[in-house]
Scaffold this motif. Structure first.
Motif, short mmCIF file in Angstrom:
data_model
loop_
_atom_site.label_atom_id
_atom_site.label_comp_id
_atom_site.label_asym_id
_atom_site.label_seq_id
_atom_site.Cartn_x
_atom_site.Cartn_y
_atom_site.Cartn_z
N MET A 110 36.52 -31.04 -1.44
CA MET A 110 35.30 -31.81 -1.36
C MET A 110 34.09 -30.94 -1.06
O MET A 110 34.20 -29.79 -0.63
N SER A 111 32.94 -31.53 -1.30
CA SER A 111 31.67 -30.91 -0.97
C SER A 111 30.75 -32.00 -0.44
O SER A 111 30.74 -33.12 -0.97
N VAL A 112 30.02 -31.69 0.62
CA VAL A 112 29.11 -32.65 1.23
C VAL A 112 27.74 -32.01 1.37
O VAL A 112 27.62 -30.86 1.79
N ALA A 113 26.70 -32.73 1.02
CA ALA A 113 25.34 -32.20 1.11
C ALA A 113 24.98 -31.90 2.57
O ALA A 113 25.38 -32.63 3.49
N GLU A 114 24.21 -30.85 2.75
CA GLU A 114 23.80 -30.46 4.09
C GLU A 114 23.02 -31.56 4.78
O GLU A 114 23.11 -31.72 6.00
N SER A 115 22.27 -32.33 4.02
CA SER A 115 21.42 -33.36 4.60
C SER A 115 22.21 -34.48 5.28
O SER A 115 21.67 -35.21 6.12
#
Length: 124
Positions: free
Chosen positions: A58-63
């Motif tokens: 997975m990847s999650v936005a820094e925001s």
């Protein structure tokens, strides 16, 4: 072709939680995972999180990192977006898309099919 259906949006207060669901009609048909994007009024579509069906990478936005998590239930062809500690700036229509590549994509161009969106409104 893949049909995607989002659900779980609504009107909440700042600090509340919501869980969005994205149900895919199939996990094959040339797609490899699901990404969540959001679009606020007058703004461009923004990457939120993405997940690959095969291994859960997975990847999650820094925001939103630390507040939002993405998960899957392969048996149900469903990807979830758990959103905690919601803020007014999280207000947007949230869309899920089926990715066209094995590599995790954070650009909307990497997605082949889209759901109709579910609206999230966070009041202060």
């Amino acid at each position: 072709q893949v049909q995607l259906v989002e659900s779980g949006g609504g009107l909440v207060q700042a600090g509340d939680s919501l869980r969005l669901s994205c149900v895919a009609s199939t996990r094959t048909a040339g797609t490899y995972g699901v990404g969540w994007f959001r679009q606020a009024p007058g703004k461009e579509r923004e990457f939120v999180a993405a997940l690959r069906w095969s291994d859960g990478r997975m990847s999650v936005a820094e925001s939103v990192k630390g507040r939002f998590t993405i998960s899957r239930d392969n048996a149900k062809n469903t990807v979830y977006l758990q959103m905690n500690s919601l803020k007014p700036e999280d207000t947007a229509v949230y869309y899920c898309g089926a990715s066209r590549t094995w590599a995790i994509q954070i650009d909307s161009g990497g997605y082949r099919y889209w759901g109709q969106g579910t609206r999230v409104t966070v009041s202060s």
